[in-house]
Scaffold this active site. Structure first.
Site, PDB file in Angstrom:
ATOM      1  N   CYS A  84      74.733 102.161  68.252  1.00 52.86           N
ATOM      2  CA  CYS A  84      75.573 101.139  67.258  1.00 52.86           C
ATOM      3  C   CYS A  84      76.905 102.226  66.867  1.00 52.86           C
ATOM      4  O   CYS A  84      77.839 101.591  66.399  1.00 52.86           O
ATOM      5  CB  CYS A  84      74.820 100.951  65.918  1.00 52.86           C
ATOM      6  SG  CYS A  84      73.379  99.754  66.314  1.00 52.86           S
ATOM      7  N   HIS A 121      80.319  99.209  60.873  1.00 53.49           N
ATOM      8  CA  HIS A 121      79.262  98.785  61.689  1.00 53.49           C
ATOM      9  C   HIS A 121      78.739  97.535  60.925  1.00 53.49           C
ATOM     10  O   HIS A 121      78.144  97.810  59.690  1.00 53.49           O
ATOM     11  CB  HIS A 121      78.316  99.907  62.267  1.00 53.49           C
ATOM     12  CG  HIS A 121      77.079  99.209  62.882  1.00 53.49           C
ATOM     13  ND1 HIS A 121      77.172  98.211  63.965  1.00 53.49           N
ATOM     14  CD2 HIS A 121      75.836  99.483  62.786  1.00 53.49           C
ATOM     15  CE1 HIS A 121      76.165  98.129  64.388  1.00 53.49           C
ATOM     16  NE2 HIS A 121      75.160  98.617  63.645  1.00 53.49           N
ATOM     17  N   ASN A 140      73.440  91.772  63.820  1.00 54.20           N
ATOM     18  CA  ASN A 140      73.892  93.234  64.458  1.00 54.20           C
ATOM     19  C   ASN A 140      74.168  93.128  65.899  1.00 54.20           C
ATOM     20  O   ASN A 140      72.868  92.963  66.447  1.00 54.20           O
ATOM     21  CB  ASN A 140      72.871  94.199  63.758  1.00 54.20           C
ATOM     22  CG  ASN A 140      73.293  95.709  64.088  1.00 54.20           C
ATOM     23  OD1 ASN A 140      74.243  96.149  65.155  1.00 54.20           O
ATOM     24  ND2 ASN A 140      72.289  96.716  63.725  1.00 54.20           N
TER      25      ASN A 140
HETATM   26  C1  LIG Z   1      65.339  96.014  57.653  1.00 50.38           C
HETATM   27  C2  LIG Z   1      65.563  95.769  56.419  1.00 50.38           C
HETATM   28  C3  LIG Z   1      66.397  94.439  56.409  1.00 50.38           C
HETATM   29  C4  LIG Z   1      64.210  95.402  55.731  1.00 50.38           C
HETATM   30  O1  LIG Z   1      64.782  95.150  54.160  1.00 50.38           O
HETATM   31  P1  LIG Z   1      64.062  95.987  52.940  1.00 50.38           P
HETATM   32  O2  LIG Z   1      64.458  95.186  51.877  1.00 50.38           O
HETATM   33  O3  LIG Z   1      64.112  97.414  53.029  1.00 50.38           O
HETATM   34  O4  LIG Z   1      62.677  95.579  53.157  1.00 50.38           O
HETATM   35  P2  LIG Z   1      61.149  96.220  53.338  1.00 50.38           P
HETATM   36  O5  LIG Z   1      61.277  97.079  54.555  1.00 50.38           O
HETATM   37  O6  LIG Z   1      60.989  96.986  52.066  1.00 50.38           O
HETATM   38  O7  LIG Z   1      60.061  95.166  53.287  1.00 50.38           O
HETATM   39  C5  LIG Z   1      59.891  94.470  52.155  1.00 50.38           C
HETATM   40  C6  LIG Z   1      58.923  93.311  52.497  1.00 50.38           C
HETATM   41  O8  LIG Z   1      59.581  92.432  53.351  1.00 50.38           O
HETATM   42  C7  LIG Z   1      58.697  92.028  54.640  1.00 50.38           C
HETATM   43  N1  LIG Z   1      59.518  91.796  55.894  1.00 50.38           N
HETATM   44  C8  LIG Z   1      60.232  92.652  56.573  1.00 50.38           C
HETATM   45  N2  LIG Z   1      60.964  91.962  57.395  1.00 50.38           N
HETATM   46  C9  LIG Z   1      60.526  90.621  57.093  1.00 50.38           C
HETATM   47  C10 LIG Z   1      60.992  89.373  57.632  1.00 50.38           C
HETATM   48  N3  LIG Z   1      61.845  89.066  58.770  1.00 50.38           N
HETATM   49  N4  LIG Z   1      60.763  88.185  57.014  1.00 50.38           N
HETATM   50  C11 LIG Z   1      59.870  88.196  55.827  1.00 50.38           C
HETATM   51  N5  LIG Z   1      59.317  89.443  55.313  1.00 50.38           N
HETATM   52  C12 LIG Z   1      59.822  90.636  55.940  1.00 50.38           C
HETATM   53  C13 LIG Z   1      57.907  93.551  54.812  1.00 50.38           C
HETATM   54  O9  LIG Z   1      57.003  93.360  55.614  1.00 50.38           O
HETATM   55  C14 LIG Z   1      57.640  93.882  53.464  1.00 50.38           C
HETATM   56  O10 LIG Z   1      56.615  93.310  53.098  1.00 50.38           O
HETATM   57  P3  LIG Z   1      55.492  93.960  52.134  1.00 50.38           P
HETATM   58  O11 LIG Z   1      56.125  94.567  50.900  1.00 50.38           O
HETATM   59  O12 LIG Z   1      54.383  93.136  52.027  1.00 50.38           O
HETATM   60  O13 LIG Z   1      55.042  95.472  52.989  1.00 50.38           O
HETATM   61  C15 LIG Z   1      66.336  96.896  55.795  1.00 50.38           C
HETATM   62  O14 LIG Z   1      65.770  98.033  55.575  1.00 50.38           O
HETATM   63  C16 LIG Z   1      67.524  97.297  56.649  1.00 50.38           C
HETATM   64  O15 LIG Z   1      68.501  96.377  56.831  1.00 50.38           O
HETATM   65  N6  LIG Z   1      67.642  98.481  57.212  1.00 50.38           N
HETATM   66  C17 LIG Z   1      68.639  98.900  58.031  1.00 50.38           C
HETATM   67  C18 LIG Z   1      68.570  98.056  59.381  1.00 50.38           C
HETATM   68  C19 LIG Z   1      70.012  98.456  60.203  1.00 50.38           C
HETATM   69  O16 LIG Z   1      70.897  98.644  59.781  1.00 50.38           O
HETATM   70  N7  LIG Z   1      69.599  98.684  61.581  1.00 50.38           N
HETATM   71  C20 LIG Z   1      70.524  99.118  62.557  1.00 50.38           C
HETATM   72  C21 LIG Z   1      71.172 100.273  62.260  1.00 50.38           C
HETATM   73  S1  LIG Z   1      72.492 100.436  63.402  1.00 50.38           S
END
Ligand SMILES: CC(C)(COP(=O)(O)OP(=O)(O)OC[C@H]1O[C@@H](n2cnc3c(N)ncnc32)[C@H](O)[C@@H]1OP(=O)(O)O)[C@@H](O)C(=O)NCCC(=O)NCCS
Length: 325
Positions: A119, A252, A282
């Site tokens: 990215c 990004h 993304n």
């Molecule tokens: C991936 C991302 C959206 C997850 O959001 P978050 O608020 O951190 O969520 P968590 O990982 O803490 O998960 C919280 C809960 O949501 C759930 N969850 C994850 N994806 C889900 C989805 N698509 N739908 C519903 N629930 C979901 C998880 O299983 C977790 O459940 P649990 O508490 O029962 O275990 C976030 O961490 C993120 O954006 N990270 C960076 C991603 C990124 O930028 N990637 C590319 C970089 S180049």
């Protein structure tokens, strides 16, 4: 006379098919994967993404974005000196997607190659092209970020498959007597390779290893917020540029909450941050040039504006480019 480079034009291309959160949720439900349109939008800011059909390719998107940028710069394909294309989802192992684009658009005299920094790919590509123009060897370059990340998705993994989309963005960079690119700063930390990767490879006619994108979302989130803020301040300091003079940040586009945290750290009002993640998801190396093209096409980013472009992603890699448009 000193040689510099500047951005002469932008272009972009999105696949024909747009998939809303509701449509994606229905598709996933049929596969037993539980999520909701509301969860996706509130946790990421993403409302929809574009997904390629089987016929649409990376080179197809990249060529269309390139042609649009060339037309806007009033440059003919045969006049292009250099094509640097950033991608982690090339159409094939080789030749490079840049060579496929060179052939498709008829840029017969252009030197063409791909670079891969996930990215951060577009800011890496822009930095490389800027150096090559400054060397005096080339007069212009097409710099492209183009991806079909949908092909790396595990549609059973709700923590990743709701986040990514496909698309391409391009800029024409021209050698100039005045600096358009005011500074570039790149970084990498390979010790973090485990937090975001796609490990599969072709060996003896078989895919060996996991062919899907895998991510530790929370680790990536924390790392992204930290390095984007740091990298912006570091580059503006090195370029002796007053941060209060920054007109737009084009980071990004991964998660709107990451963008809000970086804006806060830089004390930048939210209306000066270009946010397109809601419409595109993304798109990895395509996200920065796509967002730049949207803001330029809308007339928000204008000639003379100071803009900070920022990439961050797998590797781990990150970097910033400060531009006077
Ligand atoms: C991936 C991302 C959206 C997850 O959001 P978050 O608020 O951190 O969520 P968590 O990982 O803490 O998960 C919280 C809960 O949501 C759930 N969850 C994850 N994806 C889900 C989805 N698509 N739908 C519903 N629930 C979901 C998880 O299983 C977790 O459940 P649990 O508490 O029962 O275990 C976030 O961490 C993120 O954006 N990270 C960076 C991603 C990124 O930028 N990637 C590319 C970089 S180049």
């Amino acid at each position: 006379m000193s040689l510099y480079s500047s951005i002469a034009s932008t272009g972009s291309c999105l696949p024909e098919r747009v998939v809303s959160n509701v449509q994606l949720t229905e598709f996933l439900a049929k596969r037993g994967v539980e999520t909701s349109a509301e969860w996706i939008e509130t946790r990421t800011g993403i409302r929809q993404r574009y997904i390629c059909s089987e016929e649409e390719t990376n080179a197809h998107l990249a060529s269309k974005a390139a042609i649009q940028a060339l037309e806007r710069a009033r440059l003919l394909p045969g006049e292009v000196d250099l094509i640097v294309l950033a991608t982690s989802t090339p159409d094939q192992v080789f030749p490079s997607t840049a060579c496929l684009v060179q052939g498709a658009i008829g840029a017969k005299k252009a030197v063409a190659f791909d670079i891969q920094a996930v990215c951060s790919g577009f800011v890496y590509a822009l930095t490389i092209a800027d150096s090559m123009l400054k060397s005096g060897q080339f007069k212009n370059a097409l710099v492209i970020g183009s991806e079909v990340f949908s092909r790396l998705m595990d549609w059973q993994d709700r923590t990743t498959c709701v986040l990514f989309g496909d698309g391409a963005g391009a800029v024409v960079l021209k050698a100039d007597t005045q600096p358009g690119i005011l500074g570039c700063k790149l970084h990498a930390d390979g010790s973090l390779e485990h937090i975001l990767n796609a490990k599969g490879r072709i060996v003896n006619g078989q895919i060996v290893g996991d062919p899907f994108l895998r991510m530790d979302g929370q680790a990536v989130f924390r790392q992204a917020v930290s390095v984007l803020g740091q990298s912006a301040l570091e580059l503006m300091h090195e370029a002796d540029f007053d941060p209060s003079k920054l007109d737009f940040l084009v980071p990004h586009q991964a998660n709107v909450r990451i963008l809000q945290s970086v804006a806060k750290r830089l004390k930048l009002p939210e209306d000066r941050v270009v946010v397109t993640v809601g419409d595109h998801g993304n798109t990895s190396a395509a996200s920065v040039p796509l967002a730049l093209d949207v803001a330029v096409s809308q007339g928000r980013i204008k000639k003379g504006h100071h803009v900070l472009l920022q990439g961050v992603g797998g590797g781990f890699t990150w970097g910033s480019v400060l531009v006077r448009m």
